[in-house]
Design an enzyme around this catalytic site. Sequence first.
Site, PDB file in Angstrom:
ATOM      1  N   GLY A 146       0.807  -1.221   0.000  1.00  0.00           N
ATOM      2  CA  GLY A 146       0.000   0.000   0.000  1.00  0.00           C
ATOM      3  C   GLY A 146       0.833   1.261   0.000  1.00  0.00           C
ATOM      4  O   GLY A 146       0.464   2.268   0.608  1.00  0.00           O
ATOM      5  N   GLY A 168      -0.679   4.877  -0.810  1.00  0.00           N
ATOM      6  CA  GLY A 168      -1.666   5.523   0.052  1.00  0.00           C
ATOM      7  C   GLY A 168      -1.013   6.542   0.973  1.00  0.00           C
ATOM      8  O   GLY A 168       0.205   6.745   0.948  1.00  0.00           O
ATOM      9  N   TYR A 182     -15.744  -3.957   7.529  1.00  0.00           N
ATOM     10  CA  TYR A 182     -14.346  -3.508   7.534  1.00  0.00           C
ATOM     11  C   TYR A 182     -13.692  -3.854   8.874  1.00  0.00           C
ATOM     12  O   TYR A 182     -12.573  -4.384   8.929  1.00  0.00           O
ATOM     13  CB  TYR A 182     -14.316  -1.994   7.274  1.00  0.00           C
ATOM     14  CG  TYR A 182     -12.948  -1.380   7.364  1.00  0.00           C
ATOM     15  CD1 TYR A 182     -12.013  -1.597   6.359  1.00  0.00           C
ATOM     16  CD2 TYR A 182     -12.590  -0.586   8.443  1.00  0.00           C
ATOM     17  CE1 TYR A 182     -10.748  -1.022   6.439  1.00  0.00           C
ATOM     18  CE2 TYR A 182     -11.337  -0.015   8.535  1.00  0.00           C
ATOM     19  CZ  TYR A 182     -10.419  -0.232   7.528  1.00  0.00           C
ATOM     20  OH  TYR A 182      -9.170   0.330   7.615  1.00  0.00           O
ATOM     21  N   TRP A 235     -19.390  19.921  10.461  1.00  0.00           N
ATOM     22  CA  TRP A 235     -20.454  18.908  10.605  1.00  0.00           C
ATOM     23  C   TRP A 235     -20.698  18.563  12.069  1.00  0.00           C
ATOM     24  O   TRP A 235     -19.766  18.496  12.870  1.00  0.00           O
ATOM     25  CB  TRP A 235     -20.073  17.622   9.880  1.00  0.00           C
ATOM     26  CG  TRP A 235     -19.988  17.755   8.401  1.00  0.00           C
ATOM     27  CD1 TRP A 235     -20.253  18.866   7.648  1.00  0.00           C
ATOM     28  CD2 TRP A 235     -19.589  16.727   7.479  1.00  0.00           C
ATOM     29  NE1 TRP A 235     -20.041  18.591   6.320  1.00  0.00           N
ATOM     30  CE2 TRP A 235     -19.634  17.291   6.191  1.00  0.00           C
ATOM     31  CE3 TRP A 235     -19.200  15.395   7.613  1.00  0.00           C
ATOM     32  CZ2 TRP A 235     -19.306  16.563   5.050  1.00  0.00           C
ATOM     33  CZ3 TRP A 235     -18.878  14.668   6.486  1.00  0.00           C
ATOM     34  CH2 TRP A 235     -18.933  15.259   5.209  1.00  0.00           C
TER      35      TRP A 235
HETATM   36  P1  GDP Z   1     -14.659   8.901  12.517  1.00  0.00           P
HETATM   37  O1  GDP Z   1     -13.685   9.054  13.639  1.00  0.00           O
HETATM   38  O2  GDP Z   1     -14.608   7.540  11.912  1.00  0.00           O
HETATM   39  O3  GDP Z   1     -16.041   9.315  12.913  1.00  0.00           O
HETATM   40  O4  GDP Z   1     -14.132   9.799  11.359  1.00  0.00           O
HETATM   41  P2  GDP Z   1     -14.079  11.289  10.895  1.00  0.00           P
HETATM   42  O5  GDP Z   1     -12.653  11.641  10.720  1.00  0.00           O
HETATM   43  O6  GDP Z   1     -14.952  11.366   9.690  1.00  0.00           O
HETATM   44  O7  GDP Z   1     -14.637  12.238  12.066  1.00  0.00           O
HETATM   45  C1  GDP Z   1     -15.968  12.462  12.216  1.00  0.00           C
HETATM   46  C2  GDP Z   1     -16.270  13.505  13.313  1.00  0.00           C
HETATM   47  O8  GDP Z   1     -15.879  14.808  12.893  1.00  0.00           O
HETATM   48  C3  GDP Z   1     -17.757  13.546  13.538  1.00  0.00           C
HETATM   49  O9  GDP Z   1     -18.012  13.948  14.879  1.00  0.00           O
HETATM   50  C4  GDP Z   1     -18.201  14.646  12.576  1.00  0.00           C
HETATM   51  O10 GDP Z   1     -19.438  15.213  12.949  1.00  0.00           O
HETATM   52  C5  GDP Z   1     -17.046  15.634  12.719  1.00  0.00           C
HETATM   53  N1  GDP Z   1     -16.844  16.492  11.534  1.00  0.00           N
HETATM   54  C6  GDP Z   1     -16.921  17.839  11.510  1.00  0.00           C
HETATM   55  N2  GDP Z   1     -16.698  18.314  10.281  1.00  0.00           N
HETATM   56  C7  GDP Z   1     -16.405  17.250   9.501  1.00  0.00           C
HETATM   57  C8  GDP Z   1     -16.073  17.111   8.131  1.00  0.00           C
HETATM   58  O11 GDP Z   1     -15.963  18.054   7.361  1.00  0.00           O
HETATM   59  N3  GDP Z   1     -15.826  15.850   7.674  1.00  0.00           N
HETATM   60  C9  GDP Z   1     -15.914  14.759   8.500  1.00  0.00           C
HETATM   61  N4  GDP Z   1     -15.654  13.543   8.005  1.00  0.00           N
HETATM   62  N5  GDP Z   1     -16.268  14.869   9.796  1.00  0.00           N
HETATM   63  C10 GDP Z   1     -16.507  16.095  10.294  1.00  0.00           C
END
Ligand code: GDP
Length: 342
Positions: free
Chosen positions: A19, A22, A144, A210
């Site tokens: 990989g 990546g 996964y 978000w």
């Molecule tokens: P996770 O740890 O698998 O949930 O991965 P992420 O890196 O996607 O993190 C998600 C967290 O960040 C959640 O609480 C989202 O609501 C918050 N978040 C805020 N803004 C963003 C954004 O622009 N992208 C993503 N992926 N998450 C966001």
Amino acid sequence: MAAEGSINSFSGRRIWITGHRGMLGSAMVRSLERSDAELLLTTRAELDLTDAGAVRRWMQENRPELVFHIGAKVGGIHANATLPADFLYDNLMIQTNVIDGAHKTGVEKLVFVASNCTYPTNAEQPIREEALLTGPLDGNIRAYAVSKIAGIEMCRSYRTQHGSNFVAIVPPNLYGPGDNYHPQHSHVVAGMLRRAHEAKLAGSQEFIVWGDGLPRRELLHVDDLAAALKYVMLAPTKHELYNVGCGYDLQISELATLIAEVVGFKGEIVYDRSKPNGTMRKLLDSSKIRALGWLPQITERAGLATAYDDFRRRYTTEEPHEMHRFEAARAPHMIRSPGTTE
Ligand code: GDP
């Protein structure tokens, strides 16, 4: 009893990084290319890791001594929800071929990269390695997660049955150069860097984040993880699994403030509560790797600055609607599998 002998150095060693194109694989290449190790790197076109016979033949011909097994099918929540069979099949096949191949061809040590989604959603925080298989998984990424748990179990079983020096590691949320900056499918740091940057360019007063900003995430710069993988490879590891985190988490709102500062966005941070929060917290207990002596070196502010530099460079050169392709630079000491032309 598993072999625990230490590897003295990477000098002159034949090292296979799966990989390598990546984000993490290319950080490993960057980190090892100045050592005089012989890096074995194969693209998917040259070696399909899901093909057991091809992997076995390639390993017999090329005889890697040390393996960083990083290559896997990865994707965001949407890809996981729609393609669970692909995630399960590809990752089970790839890691079975690589890990069993490492045993059959006498690889001295293998380090396998798992994921923090392997732990149960109700695990006590900070999450210790012992929490594995003690509770239900996040249903959105179960296929996964199960594939990665099977990889950890392979390391453990081969250690027990064959004395193989195979070790799995679990990282927290990664960020840094080589990230996927896709507008919807990226992880939090890449997604927020992009949205803050685009808000600044558009002269907007609002940087949309978000969720409600309350979840917490533990972050690690990809170069810190690459250094940790090298550390684990050289260390006398006596466990089959190590968490590799920085030891603390940030609230998404704190991260948003930091990102606004790094990007130079001066307006308001606005929370889009129609977007999911996901898991509220998943902080790793990394005391086992700390006891071996590894410490992360990159602060968030410095790490986010390198990530933002990478983002800006690629924003001007790649298709802005995608920005998920990434090709690592070629390493100087690389050899190719026999019969390939590159
Ligand atoms: P996770 O740890 O698998 O949930 O991965 P992420 O890196 O996607 O993190 C998600 C967290 O960040 C959640 O609480 C989202 O609501 C918050 N978040 C805020 N803004 C963003 C954004 O622009 N992208 C993503 N992926 N998450 C966001």
